[in-house]
Design a protein around this motif. Structure first.
Motif, PDB file in Angstrom:
ATOM      1  N   ARG A  61      -4.965   3.315  -0.656  1.00 53.34           N
ATOM      2  CA  ARG A  61      -5.912   3.661   0.420  1.00 53.34           C
ATOM      3  C   ARG A  61      -5.763   5.121   0.852  1.00 53.34           C
ATOM      4  O   ARG A  61      -6.364   5.536   1.832  1.00 53.34           O
ATOM      5  CB  ARG A  61      -5.679   2.778   1.643  1.00 53.34           C
ATOM      6  CG  ARG A  61      -5.959   1.312   1.437  1.00 53.34           C
ATOM      7  CD  ARG A  61      -5.790   0.616   2.766  1.00 53.34           C
ATOM      8  NE  ARG A  61      -5.848  -0.824   2.653  1.00 53.34           N
ATOM      9  CZ  ARG A  61      -5.749  -1.629   3.684  1.00 53.34           C
ATOM     10  NH1 ARG A  61      -5.577  -1.151   4.904  1.00 53.34           N
ATOM     11  NH2 ARG A  61      -5.806  -2.938   3.517  1.00 53.34           N
ATOM     12  N   GLY A  62      -4.886   5.849   0.180  1.00 58.17           N
ATOM     13  CA  GLY A  62      -4.643   7.242   0.552  1.00 58.17           C
ATOM     14  C   GLY A  62      -3.693   7.418   1.714  1.00 58.17           C
ATOM     15  O   GLY A  62      -3.502   8.537   2.197  1.00 58.17           O
ATOM     16  N   LEU A  63      -3.089   6.318   2.189  1.00 63.51           N
ATOM     17  CA  LEU A  63      -2.189   6.409   3.350  1.00 63.51           C
ATOM     18  C   LEU A  63      -0.905   7.169   3.021  1.00 63.51           C
ATOM     19  O   LEU A  63      -0.442   7.989   3.824  1.00 63.51           O
ATOM     20  CB  LEU A  63      -1.872   5.014   3.877  1.00 63.51           C
ATOM     21  CG  LEU A  63      -3.067   4.246   4.445  1.00 63.51           C
ATOM     22  CD1 LEU A  63      -2.692   2.800   4.750  1.00 63.51           C
ATOM     23  CD2 LEU A  63      -3.615   4.935   5.691  1.00 63.51           C
ATOM     24  N   MET A  64      -0.335   6.902   1.834  1.00 60.22           N
ATOM     25  CA  MET A  64       0.901   7.609   1.485  1.00 60.22           C
ATOM     26  C   MET A  64       0.613   9.085   1.243  1.00 60.22           C
ATOM     27  O   MET A  64       1.447   9.930   1.545  1.00 60.22           O
ATOM     28  CB  MET A  64       1.584   6.971   0.281  1.00 60.22           C
ATOM     29  CG  MET A  64       2.990   7.497   0.068  1.00 60.22           C
ATOM     30  SD  MET A  64       4.095   7.350   1.515  1.00 60.22           S
ATOM     31  CE  MET A  64       4.503   5.613   1.436  1.00 60.22           C
ATOM     32  N   GLN A  65      -0.564   9.409   0.759  1.00 62.63           N
ATOM     33  CA  GLN A  65      -0.945  10.821   0.619  1.00 62.63           C
ATOM     34  C   GLN A  65      -0.925  11.508   1.983  1.00 62.63           C
ATOM     35  O   GLN A  65      -0.389  12.604   2.120  1.00 62.63           O
ATOM     36  CB  GLN A  65      -2.332  10.940  -0.027  1.00 62.63           C
ATOM     37  CG  GLN A  65      -2.932  12.336   0.012  1.00 62.63           C
ATOM     38  CD  GLN A  65      -2.093  13.367  -0.712  1.00 62.63           C
ATOM     39  OE1 GLN A  65      -1.529  13.091  -1.760  1.00 62.63           O
ATOM     40  NE2 GLN A  65      -1.975  14.554  -0.138  1.00 62.63           N
TER      41      GLN A  65
END
Length: 189
Positions: A113-117
């Motif tokens: 979901r792009g959260l770690m990015q």
């Protein structure tokens, strides 16, 4: 001269969707689930947590390292909820070399979901701009393609590939070391 670190008060970080805050003893149940989840640990090459007590001890160890300014780790939470969904941190800091090793993990339902990015870019910015790190490294299982792609997206470069340098669960495993050098460092005095 070594890095002079002080994590008091704790550095809470914000992104558009996340709050990165201090891990709490109340996070122990979520940490236990995270660090005993087979899919999360698939490439971590560490034993699963065996109990809630072990998770509590882990939080206490994080606090001890934080109190001694030896490492900093964050609980990743969504802005609209305070429940731990993952962790990220500079779990090993080499003050004399201005270098830190980063580690991170996220529950599977929050991956892709792009959260770690978001979390990674915020933590790297904190490391370079606030801690004055010169470089950040990441030690990765070569089969962990998602983590490697995340690191490469953030301009990490492969420094080394070690053959069978790590023994875990009766096998010798390979490791890949990635690093990111601060290209605009503060002059070290």
């Amino acid at each position: 001269m070594n890095l002079n670190l002080n994590f008091d008060p704790f550095p809470v970080l914000q992104t558009s969707r996340l709050t990165l805050r201090k891990p709490l003893l109340s996070d122990a149940p979520a940490l236990f689930r995270l660090r005993s989840d087979d899919s999360v640990l698939q490439y971590l090459d560490r034993p699963k947590m065996a109990s809630l007590d072990e998770a509590r001890e882990f939080v206490e160890k994080i606090h001890d390292n934080l109190d001694n300014n030896n490492s900093v780790n964050w609980a990743i939470t969504l802005k609209d909820a305070d429940e731990l969904i993952g962790t990220i941190g500079f779990w090993r800091i080499e003050k004399e070399h201005y270098r830190a090793e980063i580690g991170y993990m996220l529950f599977p339902e929050y991956q892709r979901r792009g959260l770690m990015q978001e979390a990674l870019s915020e933590v790297i910015a904190f490391g370079f701009n606030t801690l004055n790190l010169h470089s950040v490294e990441a030690n990765c299982n070569p089969a962990n393609v998602a983590s490697i792609l995340l690191l490469e997206k953030n301009n990490f470069v492969k420094e080394a590939y070690f053959k069978e340098n790590y023994y875990f669960a009766g096998k010798f495993l390979d490791s890949v070391i990635f690093s990111l050098v601060n290209t605009n460092p503060t002059i070290i005095k």
